[in-house]
Design a protein around this motif. Structure first.
Motif, short mmCIF file in Angstrom:
data_model
loop_
_atom_site.label_atom_id
_atom_site.label_comp_id
_atom_site.label_asym_id
_atom_site.label_seq_id
_atom_site.Cartn_x
_atom_site.Cartn_y
_atom_site.Cartn_z
N THR A 69 0.86 -1.18 0.00
CA THR A 69 0.00 0.00 0.00
C THR A 69 0.89 1.23 0.00
OG1 THR A 69 -0.10 -0.02 2.42
CG2 THR A 69 -1.88 -1.15 1.22
N PHE A 133 -5.20 -0.02 -7.63
CA PHE A 133 -5.34 1.19 -6.82
C PHE A 133 -4.61 2.34 -7.50
CE2 PHE A 133 -5.35 -2.52 -4.12
CZ PHE A 133 -6.40 -2.32 -3.23
N ASN A 135 -3.33 6.10 -6.19
CA ASN A 135 -3.19 6.96 -5.01
C ASN A 135 -3.94 6.39 -3.81
OD1 ASN A 135 -1.57 8.80 -6.42
ND2 ASN A 135 -3.36 9.97 -7.13
N GLY A 136 -3.85 5.08 -3.65
CA GLY A 136 -4.44 4.41 -2.50
C GLY A 136 -5.92 4.13 -2.62
N LYS A 137 -6.55 4.54 -3.72
CA LYS A 137 -7.98 4.33 -3.91
C LYS A 137 -8.20 3.21 -4.93
CE LYS A 137 -12.18 6.68 -5.46
NZ LYS A 137 -12.74 7.95 -6.00
N GLU A 138 -9.00 2.19 -4.52
CA GLU A 138 -9.30 1.09 -5.44
C GLU A 138 -10.25 1.56 -6.54
OE1 GLU A 138 -11.51 -3.29 -5.46
OE2 GLU A 138 -10.68 -2.53 -3.57
N ILE A 139 -9.84 1.38 -7.80
CA ILE A 139 -10.68 1.82 -8.92
C ILE A 139 -11.12 0.66 -9.81
CG2 ILE A 139 -9.62 4.11 -8.95
CD1 ILE A 139 -8.06 3.20 -11.43
N PHE A 163 -9.63 7.73 -13.61
CA PHE A 163 -9.03 8.15 -12.34
C PHE A 163 -8.51 9.58 -12.51
CE2 PHE A 163 -5.49 6.43 -14.72
CZ PHE A 163 -4.44 7.29 -14.43
N ASP A 166 -3.45 13.40 -8.25
CA ASP A 166 -3.46 14.16 -7.01
C ASP A 166 -2.13 14.88 -6.89
OD1 ASP A 166 -3.97 15.22 -4.54
OD2 ASP A 166 -3.65 13.34 -3.45
#
Length: 657
Positions: A69, A133, A135-139, A163, A166
């Motif tokens: 992560t 993921f 930027n740490g977000k699951e897409i 996505f 950032d």
């Protein structure tokens, strides 16, 4: 005019076609697509990016047996810099080659991204489950990647996701797990670009799959009905079945249209892979059968080994679990290669022998061979493509095949039109000949009637002269001889008088019989049965041959013309029997059944000569029999042969009037 191509030009055409086809396949499959600039680390600097869709091939970070992560990355010793797309079975970790079963993470960083733009990824697949993921977000995810086979759920499904960056950075991390396939990891490219462009490319692929599927469905239906109307060509049904399995393969690959209608394929990875592989092999089986029948191969060196091998592989793939079945999936490359090489050999031989359409067959086969070679390299992760191409190679071959079928149909249609025109001309000429023949037949019938009438008159006159003159003279002479004075008789005189008397009596009987046979004086006064009976008795007395009349009819009155012709016909048949030396029984059978009169004249001794006389009647070699048949045709009767009861019979049939 037949087009002739110089052999050297054919070689140039084939070489040029190979080069252009190879470039087209590599371009269309994405092998020549835009690739991100390569560096020494897993970083993609978008500052040098031109805004076009690119493949994220190149260097990525790989972490074995770890789901990383952002912010909690292992130390530098816990990662590998690997080139993708590739299977991790080719990686070395701590001096050992990695197994296919396991899990790990891939990582790539995008720098200098525009926070105001929306980016997109087109993900074909990771073997065999993943979570992605940014930027740490699951897409995005396919299945459920776990640390063992129980917690891992495999799934193959193409995805297009969006996505945002950032602060100018997008960190891409992919968790991948595989416990169900021989190849594992980042084995197919991921496409990156602006989301609108990625979505548009996906839509184009979707439309292309629908278009090709519709064309194949039309071909399937069309050639199925062609086979229904012409079942003497089995290559049609093989062509249909080949297209059916090709359609299944196309619907399961690319945009996976079939999975949208059958969600079971999404949830059951093993079923999906087995159906995909088996449909491909079944398509090859029916393609082999079609090719063998199409080229009328006398030997079976091509279809028997390939069909039997492919059938065995299909059974093994269906029986074994998907992990072990992958070995048999890869083995199908051997018979497939043998088939393609055999096709090329047959087509080249056809080109050398100048067989019709052989050059077009060869070009279609070469394109198909190139697409299959591409897929072999792609499945082994040796070619950086984005999609399989063999289905499109088959589609091209099918189009070539359909084009050839259409040309053959056109040539056949033109040939049939030419033959139809010639047939019309022949029919017109034949109609003219028939018209003249009918006129000639009518004229012949009229002449036959006149001749028959004249013949009857002449026979009647001769019969009357015989009876009234010679017969009377003989009768008077006999009376005078018998009235000689017996007192003057001596032994020698009496003996000579008896001889003369006997000769005169025989002469009188012969004259009467001859007169009767020529034209009975009462032929128009008595009915037909009695007339026939008298004819039998005359023949028995004159020729000493038994003639039996067999009938259950007591009385039969016929029109004059009919009775005369029948009498003469029976007389001629009896004379033929006597002329050919018949010494046995002669039978005349007369049967009246439902206003149909059957007259059979038979002789046992003529049974052995049935074929001979039948041939004379059919070929009109016997003039007497021919005249007899023509005379009977004047009253609607016919002459036939029947030997069913062990005797040779000549039948005369007519309706009673």
């Amino acid at each position: 005019m037949k087009l002739s191509i110089h052999p050297f030009m054919k070689v140039l055409m084939i070489a040029g076609f190979l080069v252009l086809s190879s470039l087209f396949i590599l371009f269309f499959s994405g092998a020549f697509g835009e690739v991100r600039p390569q560096g020494r680390d897993a970083v993609f600097d978008l500052f040098s990016w031109n805004g076009k869709n690119v493949l994220l091939n190149g260097i990525w970070e790989f972490y074995w047996s770890a789901f990383i992560t952002p912010g909690s990355l292992p130390d530098e010793g816990g990662k590998l810099l690997v080139s993708v797309p590739s299977s991790w079975t080719g990686y070395t970790w701590e001096g050992k080659t990695l197994p296919s079963r396991g899990y790990g993470s891939y990582r790539l960083v995008l720098k200098n991204a525009d926070d105001m733009k929306q980016y997109g990824l087109r993900i074909t697949s990771f073997a065999t489950s993943y979570r992605l993921f940014v930027n740490g977000k699951e897409i995005a995810s396919n299945g459920n990647p776990g640390i063992d086979g129980q917690s891992t759920v495999p799934l193959f499904r193409e995805r297009t996701v969006a996505f945002d960056a950032d602060k100018g950075t997008a960190e891409i991390v992919v968790h991948v797990a595989n416990f169900y396939h021989q190849l594992a990891g980042f084995w197919e490219p991921v496409q990156f670009g602006y989301y609108d462009e990625i979505a548009a490319a996906t839509s184009r692929n979707y439309i292309l799959d629908i278009l090709i599927s519709g064309i194949l469905l039309y071909i399937i239906v069309s050639y199925f009905f062609l086979y229904i109307t012409n079942r003497s060509m089995p290559e049609y049904i093989y062509f249909v079945l080949m297209n059916v399995f090709l359609l299944i393969r196309i619907l399961l690959s690319g945009e996976q249209l079939l999975c949208d209608f059958i969600p079971l394929f999404y949830s059951n990875f093993g079923l999906f892979r087995k159906v995909f592989s088996i449909s491909t092999m079944l398509g090859i089986i029916f393609f082999t059968l079609m090719f063998s029948h199409l080229y009328r191969l006398k030997n079976r060196y091509l279809n028997i080994p390939i069909v039997s091998t492919m059938s065995a592989l299909c059974v093994l793939i269906a029986v074994f679990p998907i992990y072990e079945a992958y070995v048999f999936v890869m083995l199908n490359n051997i018979p497939t290669s043998a088939l393609l090489i055999g096709m090329i050999v047959v087509c080249v031989r056809g080109v050398i022998r100048k067989t019709q359409f052989s050059l077009l067959y060869l070009l279609g086969s070469l394109f198909l061979l190139l697409t299959v070679l591409h897929d072999m390299l792609f499945s082994l992760v040796l070619l950086p493509s984005t999609t399989y191409m063999s289905q499109y190679g088959l589609v091209f071959y099918i189009f070539c095949q359909a084009f050839i079928f259409a040309l053959k149909h056109q040539l056949t249609y033109r040939r049939n039109e030419k033959l139809a025109g010639e047939l019309k001309v022949t029919n017109r000429e034949l109609e003219k000949k028939i018209t003249w023949k009918n006129k000639a037949n009518r004229l012949l019938r009229r002449m036959s009637k006149k001749l028959l009438s004249k013949d009857n008159r002449e026979q009647k006159k001769i019969s009357k002269d015989l009876h009234d003159t010679i017969g009377q003279y003989l009768a008077v002479s006999s009376m005078h001889v018998k009235s000689l004075d017996l007192s003057l008789d001596t032994g020698e005189f009496r003996e000579k008088r008896e001889i003369v008397t006997e000769l005169l009596d025989d002469s009188i009987a012969s004259v009467r019989n001859l007169s009767f046979l020529l034209y009975p004086p009462y032929i128009d006064e008595i009915e037909f049965i009695e007339l026939t009976g008298r004819l039998c008795r005359v023949f028995e007395g004159k020729y000493r041959v038994p003639v039996k009349l067999d009938t259950r009819i007591d009385r039969l009155k016929l029109p004059r013309q009919t009775q005369r012709i029948l009498f003469r016909s029976i007389r001629e048949l009896l004379m033929n029997f006597i002329k050919h030396g018949t010494s046995g029984n002669i039978r005349i059978s007369i049967v009246l059944n439902d206003h149909r009169l059957d007259i059979d004249v038979s002789s046992d001794e003529l049974l052995a000569r049935t074929d001979e006389i039948s041939g004379k009647i059919d070929r009109k070699k016997s003039f007497g029999l021919f005249i007899l048949r023509e005379n009977l045709a004047l009253i609607g009767a016919r002459l036939a042969l029947d030997g069913e009861k062990g005797a040779f019979c000549i039948k005369l049939k007519l309706r009673e009037e």
